[in-house]
Write a protein that holds these residues in place. Structure first.
Motif, short mmCIF file in Angstrom:
data_model
loop_
_atom_site.label_atom_id
_atom_site.label_comp_id
_atom_site.label_asym_id
_atom_site.label_seq_id
_atom_site.Cartn_x
_atom_site.Cartn_y
_atom_site.Cartn_z
N THR A 53 20.97 26.99 37.84
CA THR A 53 21.08 28.28 38.46
C THR A 53 22.42 28.58 38.98
O THR A 53 23.20 29.69 38.77
N LEU A 54 23.25 27.52 39.46
CA LEU A 54 24.81 27.65 39.74
C LEU A 54 25.68 27.71 38.55
O LEU A 54 26.58 28.79 38.72
N VAL A 55 25.44 27.11 37.63
CA VAL A 55 26.19 27.42 36.33
C VAL A 55 25.74 28.71 35.77
O VAL A 55 26.93 29.45 35.45
N ALA A 56 24.55 29.19 35.77
CA ALA A 56 24.42 30.60 35.35
C ALA A 56 25.22 31.62 36.17
O ALA A 56 25.64 32.62 35.79
N LEU A 57 24.98 31.58 37.51
CA LEU A 57 25.65 32.40 38.40
C LEU A 57 27.30 32.44 38.27
O LEU A 57 27.84 33.37 38.10
N LEU A 58 27.63 31.28 37.82
CA LEU A 58 29.26 31.06 37.64
C LEU A 58 29.49 32.10 36.27
O LEU A 58 30.51 32.76 36.56
N MET A 59 28.66 31.90 35.36
CA MET A 59 29.05 32.48 34.20
C MET A 59 28.95 34.10 34.46
O MET A 59 29.48 34.82 33.79
N LEU A 60 27.84 34.35 35.16
CA LEU A 60 27.44 35.95 35.45
C LEU A 60 28.60 36.44 36.20
O LEU A 60 29.16 37.61 36.14
N SER A 61 29.34 35.51 36.87
CA SER A 61 30.33 36.07 37.94
C SER A 61 31.61 36.30 37.15
O SER A 61 32.06 37.36 37.25
N PHE A 62 31.76 35.43 36.28
CA PHE A 62 32.96 35.61 35.37
C PHE A 62 32.86 36.88 34.53
O PHE A 62 33.77 37.67 34.38
N ALA A 63 31.76 37.11 33.96
CA ALA A 63 31.40 38.09 33.02
C ALA A 63 31.46 39.65 33.96
O ALA A 63 32.24 40.42 33.64
N SER A 65 33.33 39.99 36.66
CA SER A 65 34.80 40.00 36.94
C SER A 65 35.60 40.48 35.99
O SER A 65 36.38 41.55 36.24
N TYR A 66 35.33 39.98 34.66
CA TYR A 66 36.06 40.46 33.72
C TYR A 66 35.47 42.05 33.13
O TYR A 66 36.40 42.94 32.81
N ALA A 67 34.27 42.37 33.37
CA ALA A 67 33.80 43.52 32.98
C ALA A 67 34.54 44.68 34.31
O ALA A 67 34.88 45.75 33.77
N PHE A 68 34.72 44.35 35.45
CA PHE A 68 35.27 45.21 36.60
C PHE A 68 36.66 45.03 36.06
O PHE A 68 37.44 46.24 36.35
N GLY A 69 37.31 43.81 35.70
CA GLY A 69 38.72 44.16 35.11
C GLY A 69 39.09 45.10 34.15
O GLY A 69 40.01 45.74 34.17
N LEU A 70 38.18 45.09 33.16
CA LEU A 70 38.33 46.12 32.02
C LEU A 70 38.17 47.53 32.49
O LEU A 70 38.87 48.45 32.10
N VAL A 71 37.21 47.81 33.31
CA VAL A 71 37.15 49.04 33.59
C VAL A 71 38.16 49.52 34.83
O VAL A 71 38.79 50.80 34.85
N LEU A 72 38.63 48.50 35.66
CA LEU A 72 39.68 49.15 36.50
C LEU A 72 41.10 48.70 35.79
O LEU A 72 42.04 49.51 36.66
N GLY A 73 41.20 48.20 34.90
CA GLY A 73 42.39 47.98 34.21
C GLY A 73 43.41 46.86 34.83
O GLY A 73 44.40 46.45 34.41
N SER A 74 42.66 45.56 35.60
CA SER A 74 43.21 44.65 35.89
C SER A 74 42.36 43.58 36.26
O SER A 74 41.26 43.95 37.08
N ASN A 75 42.30 42.34 35.74
CA ASN A 75 41.40 41.44 35.93
C ASN A 75 41.49 40.95 37.47
O ASN A 75 40.29 40.56 38.02
N TYR A 76 42.69 41.04 38.14
CA TYR A 76 42.81 40.78 39.40
C TYR A 76 41.76 41.41 40.35
O TYR A 76 41.02 40.99 41.05
N GLN A 77 41.64 42.84 40.07
CA GLN A 77 41.01 43.60 41.04
C GLN A 77 39.37 43.35 40.60
O GLN A 77 38.60 43.35 41.34
N GLY A 78 38.95 43.04 39.37
CA GLY A 78 37.64 42.51 38.90
C GLY A 78 37.16 41.49 39.77
O GLY A 78 35.97 41.33 40.41
N PHE A 79 38.19 40.21 39.83
CA PHE A 79 37.83 39.07 40.56
C PHE A 79 37.50 39.30 41.86
O PHE A 79 36.92 38.69 42.67
#
Length: 113
Positions: A53-63, A65-79
């Motif tokens: 579950t922890l590994v799955a949650l980690l992967m979903l968190s990265f996904a 973060s990158y999705a928010f980063g694409l929407v906002l134009g900055s990976n930093y803000q997504g993370f």
């Protein structure tokens, strides 16, 4: 004659008591083994499921973060958004930690007793 019968009865009683104590000790050992193995297997299952579950949650968190980063134009803000979400979850867990005690105590008392 009565003395011989009494001596024989006492000898038989002694043998019966010794046999009872030996069998009780074996039963106690088996009972302890059963409880310990139940606890060990439950802990191993919980560890395995928790790790997956922890590994799955980690992967979903990265996904996320990158999705928010694409929407906002900055990976930093997504993370940052995902990190703040986890901080909020941690704060809520801390605030409601007392409500978690009762179900855990009930569950483990069922295993123990």
């Amino acid at each position: 004659m009565a003395y011989d019968e009494l001596k024989r009865d006492l000898t038989e009683a002694d043998a019966d008591v010794r046999s009872y104590l030996e069998h009780s000790e074996e039963y106690f050992k088996l009972k302890v083994f059963k409880v310990l193995m139940g606890s060990v297997t439950a802990a191993a299952k919980a560890l395995l499921v928790g790790a997956a579950t922890l590994v799955a949650l980690l992967m979903l968190s990265f996904a996320a973060s990158y999705a928010f980063g694409l929407v906002l134009g900055s990976n930093y803000q997504g993370f940052l958004i995902v990190g703040l979400f986890y901080v909020l979850v941690a704060i809520l867990c801390y605030l409601f930690r007392d409500k978690l005690d009762t179900p855990l105590l009930r569950k483990f008392s069922d295993y123990f007793f």
